[in-house]
Structure formats: structure tokens, C-alpha cells
Write a protein that holds these residues in place. Structure first.
Motif, PDB file in Angstrom:
ATOM      1  N   LYS A 183       0.850  -1.198   0.000  1.00 25.07           N
ATOM      2  CA  LYS A 183       0.000   0.000   0.000  1.00 25.07           C
ATOM      3  C   LYS A 183       0.880   1.241   0.000  1.00 25.07           C
ATOM      4  O   LYS A 183       2.087   1.172   0.187  1.00 25.07           O
ATOM      5  CB  LYS A 183      -0.905  -0.009   1.233  1.00 25.07           C
ATOM      6  CG  LYS A 183      -1.873  -1.168   1.257  1.00 25.07           C
ATOM      7  CD  LYS A 183      -2.734  -1.096   2.480  1.00 25.07           C
ATOM      8  CE  LYS A 183      -3.699  -2.273   2.527  1.00 25.07           C
ATOM      9  NZ  LYS A 183      -4.514  -2.252   3.737  1.00 25.07           N
ATOM     10  N   ARG A 184       0.261   2.369  -0.170  1.00 22.53           N
ATOM     11  CA  ARG A 184       0.974   3.636  -0.178  1.00 22.53           C
ATOM     12  C   ARG A 184       1.500   3.960   1.215  1.00 22.53           C
ATOM     13  O   ARG A 184       0.959   3.523   2.221  1.00 22.53           O
ATOM     14  CB  ARG A 184       0.051   4.752  -0.638  1.00 22.53           C
ATOM     15  CG  ARG A 184      -0.314   4.636  -2.098  1.00 22.53           C
ATOM     16  CD  ARG A 184      -1.281   5.694  -2.511  1.00 22.53           C
ATOM     17  NE  ARG A 184      -0.868   7.017  -2.016  1.00 22.53           N
ATOM     18  CZ  ARG A 184      -1.550   8.114  -2.178  1.00 22.53           C
ATOM     19  NH1 ARG A 184      -2.694   8.090  -2.817  1.00 22.53           N
ATOM     20  NH2 ARG A 184      -1.130   9.259  -1.718  1.00 22.53           N
ATOM     21  N   GLY A 185       2.554   4.760   1.261  1.00 20.91           N
ATOM     22  CA  GLY A 185       3.109   5.208   2.533  1.00 20.91           C
ATOM     23  C   GLY A 185       4.369   4.444   2.905  1.00 20.91           C
ATOM     24  O   GLY A 185       4.723   3.438   2.305  1.00 20.91           O
ATOM     25  N   ARG A 186       5.022   4.971   3.913  1.00 17.65           N
ATOM     26  CA  ARG A 186       6.271   4.367   4.362  1.00 17.65           C
ATOM     27  C   ARG A 186       5.998   3.063   5.105  1.00 17.65           C
ATOM     28  O   ARG A 186       5.106   2.998   5.942  1.00 17.65           O
ATOM     29  CB  ARG A 186       6.981   5.342   5.303  1.00 17.65           C
ATOM     30  CG  ARG A 186       8.364   4.910   5.683  1.00 17.65           C
ATOM     31  CD  ARG A 186       9.027   5.960   6.525  1.00 17.65           C
ATOM     32  NE  ARG A 186       9.121   5.412   7.880  1.00 17.65           N
ATOM     33  CZ  ARG A 186       9.400   6.116   8.945  1.00 17.65           C
ATOM     34  NH1 ARG A 186       9.559   7.412   8.860  1.00 17.65           N
ATOM     35  NH2 ARG A 186       9.499   5.552  10.113  1.00 17.65           N
TER      36      ARG A 186
END
Length: 74
Positions: free
Chosen positions: A12-15
Motif C-alpha cells: 500500500k501507499r506510505g512508508r
């Protein structure tokens, strides 16, 4: 404070997460660790001790570097 290793990226998106679940202090870790009996040569004789090996993160001191905690019981 000791933490479990970082989980794999989720896609998924994000760190992604840098550390896993909290394991606690070495004393708390010793209460839940699985110990195995191993012969150890020390002081000119062979003794049998209980050893547990845990790979984890010591996040406060070493950030994301993996450490190996060796717990020994007589």
C-alpha cells in the motif's frame, strides 16, 4: 526496549513500518522465551545450561539494525 523485526511491506501507499510488535525488556523476554538444553565447556568442565536465542530490534540504540539476544539459565 526490544521490538520484533519489521513486517514485510504491505504494497500500500506510505512508508513501511520500521519495527514490529513490542517484546519488552530482556527480563520480560526471558519469561516467554523457549529455552533448549545445551552442553557448554567452561572452567575446564562441561555443564548443561538452558539457552534461548532471540533475533529482534533494539530500536532506541541501534534503530533498524537486527541484534541477537542470547539468554542463558544455569
Amino acid at each position: 526496549m526490544l521490538f520484533d523485526l519489521a513486517p514485510p511491506p504491505t504494497g500500500k501507499r506510505g512508508r513501511p513500518r520500521l519495527k514490529g510488535a513490542r517484546l519488552g525488556t530482556p527480563a520480560e523476554l526471558a519469561e516467554t522465551a523457549t529455552f533448549t538444553t545445551t552442553p557448554v565447556a567452561r572452567y575446564g568442565r562441561t555443564d548443561h545450561v538452558h539457552i534461548a536465542d532471540v533475533r529482534c530490534l533494539w530500536y532506541g540504540s541501534l534503530h533498524t539494525q537486527t541484534v541477537r539476544i542470547i539468554l542463558i539459565r544455569d
